[in-house]
Each structure stands twice: as structure tokens, then as C-alpha cells.
Design a protein around this motif. Sequence first.
Motif, PDB file in Angstrom:
ATOM      1  N   UNK A  45     -10.355   6.596 -19.927  1.00 48.50           N
ATOM      2  CA  UNK A  45      -9.963   5.711 -18.556  1.00 48.50           C
ATOM      3  C   UNK A  45      -9.360   5.279 -18.740  1.00 48.50           C
ATOM      4  N   UNK A  46      -8.164   4.844 -19.305  1.00 47.95           N
ATOM      5  CA  UNK A  46      -7.376   3.818 -19.652  1.00 47.95           C
ATOM      6  C   UNK A  46      -5.990   4.843 -19.616  1.00 47.95           C
ATOM      7  N   UNK A  47      -6.180   6.146 -20.023  1.00 53.65           N
ATOM      8  CA  UNK A  47      -5.053   7.134 -20.515  1.00 53.65           C
ATOM      9  C   UNK A  47      -4.871   7.911 -18.988  1.00 53.65           C
ATOM     10  N   UNK A  48      -5.745   7.524 -18.980  1.00 56.04           N
ATOM     11  CA  UNK A  48      -6.337   8.836 -17.027  1.00 56.04           C
ATOM     12  C   UNK A  48      -5.599   7.452 -15.982  1.00 56.04           C
ATOM     13  N   UNK A  49      -5.916   6.644 -15.493  1.00 54.86           N
ATOM     14  CA  UNK A  49      -5.008   5.407 -14.819  1.00 54.86           C
ATOM     15  C   UNK A  49      -3.553   5.394 -15.446  1.00 54.86           C
ATOM     16  N   UNK A  50      -3.099   5.602 -16.546  1.00 56.02           N
ATOM     17  CA  UNK A  50      -1.382   5.653 -16.657  1.00 56.02           C
ATOM     18  C   UNK A  50      -1.213   6.268 -16.473  1.00 56.02           C
ATOM     19  N   UNK A  51      -1.310   7.724 -16.412  1.00 53.60           N
ATOM     20  CA  UNK A  51      -0.647   9.260 -16.358  1.00 53.60           C
ATOM     21  C   UNK A  51      -0.983   9.873 -15.218  1.00 53.60           C
ATOM     22  N   UNK A  52      -1.697   9.273 -14.547  1.00 53.55           N
ATOM     23  CA  UNK A  52      -2.396   9.621 -12.606  1.00 53.55           C
ATOM     24  C   UNK A  52      -0.828  10.328 -12.276  1.00 53.55           C
ATOM     25  N   UNK A  53       0.323   9.279 -11.900  1.00 50.77           N
ATOM     26  CA  UNK A  53       1.038   9.528 -11.506  1.00 50.77           C
ATOM     27  C   UNK A  53       2.352  11.012 -12.249  1.00 50.77           C
ATOM     28  N   UNK A  54       2.407  10.231 -12.974  1.00 48.89           N
ATOM     29  CA  UNK A  54       3.003  11.727 -14.029  1.00 48.89           C
ATOM     30  C   UNK A  54       2.686  12.873 -14.320  1.00 48.89           C
ATOM     31  N   UNK A  55       1.822  12.795 -14.649  1.00 51.14           N
ATOM     32  CA  UNK A  55       1.103  13.902 -14.839  1.00 51.14           C
ATOM     33  C   UNK A  55       0.289  14.889 -13.618  1.00 51.14           C
ATOM     34  N   UNK A  56       0.119  14.405 -11.941  1.00 49.05           N
ATOM     35  CA  UNK A  56      -0.842  15.256 -11.389  1.00 49.05           C
ATOM     36  C   UNK A  56      -0.071  16.018 -10.319  1.00 49.05           C
ATOM     37  N   UNK A  57      -0.105  17.385 -10.475  1.00 47.36           N
ATOM     38  CA  UNK A  57       0.468  18.174  -9.533  1.00 47.36           C
ATOM     39  C   UNK A  57       0.254  17.571  -8.228  1.00 47.36           C
ATOM     40  N   UNK A  58       1.616  17.953  -7.679  1.00 49.36           N
ATOM     41  CA  UNK A  58       1.444  17.609  -5.330  1.00 49.36           C
ATOM     42  C   UNK A  58       1.328  18.963  -4.914  1.00 49.36           C
ATOM     43  N   UNK A  59       1.353  18.677  -3.972  1.00 47.57           N
ATOM     44  CA  UNK A  59       1.503  19.612  -2.823  1.00 47.57           C
ATOM     45  C   UNK A  59       0.077  20.987  -2.882  1.00 47.57           C
ATOM     46  N   UNK A  60      -1.011  19.934  -3.134  1.00 46.37           N
ATOM     47  CA  UNK A  60      -1.853  20.527  -3.370  1.00 46.37           C
ATOM     48  C   UNK A  60      -3.169  20.773  -2.046  1.00 46.37           C
ATOM     49  N   UNK A  61      -3.158  22.296  -1.862  1.00 46.91           N
ATOM     50  CA  UNK A  61      -3.459  23.015  -0.641  1.00 46.91           C
ATOM     51  C   UNK A  61      -5.516  22.484  -0.511  1.00 46.91           C
ATOM     52  N   UNK A  62      -5.998  22.466   0.425  1.00 47.96           N
ATOM     53  CA  UNK A  62      -7.318  22.510  -0.014  1.00 47.96           C
ATOM     54  C   UNK A  62      -8.274  23.226   0.718  1.00 47.96           C
ATOM     55  N   UNK A  63      -9.186  23.607   0.473  1.00 43.04           N
ATOM     56  CA  UNK A  63     -10.057  25.678   1.185  1.00 43.04           C
ATOM     57  C   UNK A  63      -9.570  25.104   2.524  1.00 43.04           C
ATOM     58  N   UNK A  64     -10.405  23.749   3.319  1.00 40.99           N
ATOM     59  CA  UNK A  64     -10.161  23.596   4.636  1.00 40.99           C
ATOM     60  C   UNK A  64      -9.106  23.950   5.272  1.00 40.99           C
ATOM     61  N   UNK A  65      -8.295  23.446   4.660  1.00 39.15           N
ATOM     62  CA  UNK A  65      -6.911  22.976   5.326  1.00 39.15           C
ATOM     63  C   UNK A  65      -6.881  24.878   5.353  1.00 39.15           C
ATOM     64  N   UNK A  66      -6.331  25.510   4.059  1.00 35.94           N
ATOM     65  CA  UNK A  66      -6.667  27.073   3.712  1.00 35.94           C
ATOM     66  C   UNK A  66      -7.508  28.335   5.268  1.00 35.94           C
ATOM     67  N   UNK A  67      -8.756  27.710   5.728  1.00 37.61           N
ATOM     68  CA  UNK A  67      -9.194  28.023   6.415  1.00 37.61           C
ATOM     69  C   UNK A  67      -9.044  27.823   7.734  1.00 37.61           C
ATOM     70  N   UNK A  68      -8.319  27.121   8.295  1.00 36.30           N
ATOM     71  CA  UNK A  68      -7.912  26.610   9.342  1.00 36.30           C
ATOM     72  C   UNK A  68      -6.334  27.584  10.054  1.00 36.30           C
ATOM     73  N   UNK A  69      -5.946  27.556   8.328  1.00 34.35           N
ATOM     74  CA  UNK A  69      -4.529  28.551   8.474  1.00 34.35           C
ATOM     75  C   UNK A  69      -4.958  29.734   8.801  1.00 34.35           C
ATOM     76  N   UNK A  70      -5.809  30.399   7.807  1.00 31.34           N
ATOM     77  CA  UNK A  70      -6.520  31.457   8.107  1.00 31.34           C
ATOM     78  C   UNK A  70      -6.712  32.388   9.697  1.00 31.34           C
ATOM     79  N   UNK A  71      -7.417  31.534   9.964  1.00 28.45           N
ATOM     80  CA  UNK A  71      -7.664  31.623  11.340  1.00 28.45           C
ATOM     81  C   UNK A  71      -7.510  30.986  12.391  1.00 28.45           C
ATOM     82  N   UNK A  72      -6.820  30.731  12.267  1.00 29.17           N
ATOM     83  CA  UNK A  72      -4.919  30.586  12.723  1.00 29.17           C
ATOM     84  C   UNK A  72      -5.384  29.163  14.122  1.00 29.17           C
TER      85      UNK A  72
END
Length: 675
Positions: free
Chosen positions: A201-228
Motif C-alpha cells: 500500500x505504501x508503494x502503491x500510494x507513493x508511485x501512483x502519479x509517476x506510474x499510472x498511464x493517462x488518457x485511458x478511455x472507458x468502455x462507456x465513452x467508447x460506446x457513446x462515440x461508436x453509437x454517435x
Amino acid sequence: MASSTLPPGTAPIKPEFLISVQPRDVPDDDAAEGSTSHVNGRPNAAPSAEGAEEGTKRLSGAQRKKLAKEERKKHRGANKGRRFQKVRDEVELCFRLAGGKDCEFGSECRYTHDVSAYLAAKPRDIHFPSSDDLSSDPPFVRLPDVEMSEEGAETTNSLDPTTTCPVFQRTGECRHGLKCRFLGSHVKRKDNGELELVVDEDKKARVAAAETEVNFIDADTLRKIRTKKYPHPIADAYLKEIQNAAADEKKAESTPEAATEAVTVNGSEIEAQPSGSAAAATKTEEDHSQDDTPDVPLRFVEKKRLHWSGKTYLAPLTTVGNLPFRRLCVDYGADITCGEMGLAMSFLQGSKEEWSLVRRHPSESIFGMQIAGSKPQLLVPAAEIIGRECAGNLDFVDVNCGCPIDLVYKTGSGSALLDAAGRLGKIIVGMNKALGDIPVTVKLRTGVKDGKNTAHKLMPRLAPEWGASAITLHGRTRQQRYTKLADWDYIKQCVEAVRAREADEHLPPVPIFGGGDCFSAEDYWHKMESYGVDGVMIGRGALIKPWIFTEIKERREWDISSRERLDLVRKYAEYGLNHFGSDTAGVNTTRRYLCEALSFQYRYVPIGLLEQWPPRINDRAPAFRGRDELETLLASPDSRDWVKISEMFLGPAPESWTFTPKHKSNAYGSEEGQG
């Protein structure tokens, strides 16, 4: 044997390292693209004896060449010879259960909930070596004793408590849980005999900002895009504006008395209201003054400026320029990174694969994505969605006006836009409106056809008229594809044309990068000092030696050792597992892309073996031996050796797994994917 005895265009390797003076064969591009132009599986082979018996006439060399050319044209871009399937576990465990959660589907779940059966069928954990485990002597990677510890034997035969999970090591938690192929490093047995996942838990909290990828598009958003159903009001308003302008222009041609006057605002043409009786009629027909309208977009002068002068820039590269590779280049000094080219149409279709191209690692300090499309109706809505979903995590969006491949060019995208200035202008203006404060940059080639360069006419218009915030010019035409040397004298001419207009109109200068053939620190700084560019975009040079950015920063040619290169491969594997996953599918996806990277890196000739420095990118290497066995292995053109290298970090390749090299991109003189 002196290097002067080597054929022209051959890397000048010292005689004591030469095995043959003849340059290696260029890999068969047609075979890589799945062409059927080979008789008996061999390029340019004569007809078989069986064929002769059937009355087949023996063809001349010219006839065979013509047939091969016709077949290449028929199958061009199909890449039929490359098929990569996901490798899955023999027994598939429910991923919810694997992560220590309850499965809401219960007995109706399509995956097994029998952890014991899963672990019994699961292959033994992979041992991931540390840097200290590497050596330039065989077997190159030091492995621990194969005998299992007492704890491991009590748990299950698949666990190896001596291994290290690269994902857990970096983040303090492995998202694949029990499905991880390095499970022994983050699991323990509870009192009741069941396995329990370990979380730091300590490492997880400490490195979250440095190791977490961004610009992840969730399935609900993709569905909205796909269905216009995803709104893009700025794009809609802009497209309506240019549609009305086109209609008014057509009407004006037929009825000159109703003509309108065009005014230019922020580089885009806006139609003024008709004058006289025509204007009165328009106001009487309909009043839209109280209608809801989207927020007023930023003017170009309000866009954030790009201060890129002197920064190193990794080119957007199809297939190989993925997130793990970009992370590697950042480690070695790349300042600006750009994702692989994505297609506007696929973004608007909600393609999960296409949207994964916008993913960014926090280590990428200046990151952009590249998009290709043929018209405003595709690119502007796609840009608006991208800008909204990636707000705050995207530094620029690059418009591809250079991709030469037929699949892109024939749709009117990529380098086809070089001959469609009006359409390109509408695209850039619209994308600027849709993206808010995110700058729009443009990457282009010198022209479409050899001997007919056009970039010097187009480039001076990109910033002042349409609002481009930076420009990159690859010094080849579309017709040249990836052959012949880049024309840096013409790049200089284009830079001067842009600077002249900026001076005449008192405009702030935009960054201009050149591209093509840069392969050493000496070459990089020569181009910087001689051709007026603000920087050099590097593609092939980085694919062959990702440490080129270190060479540039330190103004030296690095005689990198074989062990240092193997550590680079280890680091790529680590980044791949963190991105693609540490389960069976992720391990073998990482293996595939690692082999793609090695299909370029084997072309590197260690400078300690050369009689003359600096190395040149188009010099073809003859067969040579390295200064140690590892250096020889890393220079092997045999894809089976690339798989062997992958197994040092990712375990044995499954029997069902194969790797077909992308010959067109690893052939000498080619630059596949760098538009």
C-alpha cells in the motif's frame, strides 16, 4: 583487408571482425507484405520443373520482374503474411476472481472459478532477471536454482518465489493477480491454505502519479462515440459553417448579384452577410440570434506557444513507436514524444485499439498524438472528442500529411493532403477551433512526386493562415517512399520561406523540425547548425539505436557495450509488461513488440568495430562477428534469434506462437511508418 575493398555503401567494419565482405541480403519486402509473387516460395525463382512439364514457358528476367511488380501492386499494403493471435491460458481463470474480487455471475461465469485447477494447469512462473543478472558471456542471463523452495513446493508447482513481477515491483500491486506469470513474487498462503495476493500500500500510494498511464478511455465513452451519441458541438458548428460557405459560393457563381464578401478572421475565411435586398431577405427568413451556440473557441493567438527549439523529438512510428518504446527513448534523452498515427475514421468508430494510441506515460514530459484523415468532416469531430477526453494530458495534436503508403494515400489522407491545400487549410482551422488551447502541428513531406517539390509553397501558409503551431518536414517525396537520402538543402529552402513570411508580417516564429537520415550526434548537430531548423525529428535512428538521444545530449558517439544493450532489452520487456500486462496474453504481446524492436536493433554496427566514424544510416553491414558472443547474437538477422533473446526475459515462447518480421520496415533504406 582494408575497408576500401568493401563494396560501395557497405559499413566500414574492421577486417578482424569481418566474416564476409558482401553486404547482407535485404529482407524480402514482398514476402513481408504477403505477396504471392514468389515461385516455390523463393523470390524471383525460375519456374519449377513441374511447371515446365505442364508446358510453362521459361520466363526471362524482365518478364519475371514485370510479373512480380504486378503481384506487388495487387497485394500492396495488405500485410497478409503477418498474423498475430493472442496466446491465452490453457485453463482461463475468471479475471475478477484472479484479482481477489467476487464474481457477480457466479456459476454462470464463462471462466473457471476453480483456482486449484487453474494453478495446476498454469505453466511455471517466469523468472524476470535484474540488471545484475546480465552478462556478456553465455548464457547471458543468470537464473536462480531451478529447485523450488519449501514454501513454493507447499503452495503449487507453478509458483516461483524467487521471481520478480515487474508490475508489482514498480507499482506495489499487480492488476492481473493470480493470472500473473510472475505470481510467486506477490502471493502468500493464508492459514486455511488459500492463496492471498500481496499489496504494498505504501508503494502503491507513493508511485501512483509517476506510474499510472493517462488518457485511458472507458468502455462507456467508447460506446457513446461508436453509437454517435458523443456530442461535438464545436465541430458541428464549424462543419455547418463551411457547408454554408460552400453553398453560398455555389449560389454566387450562378447569381452574382447575391454574392457575399469573404473576410479573414484568425486565418479562416468567414462569409459576411449579403448586402442590399439579399441581406434583408435573409434576416426576414430566420433569426438565429437567440439560439444556443457552443463556447467561443480560442483564437490562434491565444493558443499556448510551443517552445521546442533545441529539444530532441522522437518521430511517430507505426507498430514500433508504442508506449513502452517511447518510455525507453525518454530514459535515453528524448524530450518530445508522439504516439503512433491513428486514423480519424477509427477514432469516430470508437475503436478500442485506435483510442489506445493516445495513452501516455507520466515520464513523457511533452507528448502528442498524430492523426490522419482526408477531410474536415472526419478530423474536426475526432479532434474535439480527443481534446475533451485528453484535456490536460495532451500537449499537441499532429496532422499527418506525410504518410506515403497506398492504404492511406488512396483515401486522400497522409501525403495526399500535400496536393489539397484548400482542404488541408479547412482541416487545420477546424481542428484548432475544436481542440481549444491544445496546439495543432503538421508533419509533411517535400511533395508527392519526385522532382516536383511543393512544400516550400505550402509551409509558409500553415501558421499565419491556418494556425499551425509547429511544422516538421521529412526530406523525401511520397514517391521516394523510404529510399534515397533526405534532401536537407530543400528543407533549408522551406525553412527560409517560412521565416521570410514571418519577418514580412511580423509574426512570431513557429518551431520547424527537419527529418531524415539522422544517425549520430555529429550528424544531428551538423544539421542543426547548417540548415536553420529548430530541431531534428528522429525515426529510424531511434529504432536502430534508442540511445541516440543520449549521444545527442552529450555530443558524443557512444560505443555501447553488448551488456548495456541487453539491459536496454530487459528494460523494454519491463515496460512492455507494465503496459500490456503480466498475464499470459500480456507476456506474449510484449514478446511480439520486443521482437519488432529487435528487428531494427540488430542492424546496429558497434562503432568500436568501424574503421571510420560516425556511422551512416544507409550503410549496409556485411556479416560480422562482435567483440564477444552477446554482441554477435545481438547482430543476428535471424528472427529466431530475436525470439531467443525475448525468452531470456519472458520465458519460453509457446508452441503456438510465431513471429514474422515486418521486412518492409527493417529493410535497409526503409522507414516504414514514419510519414
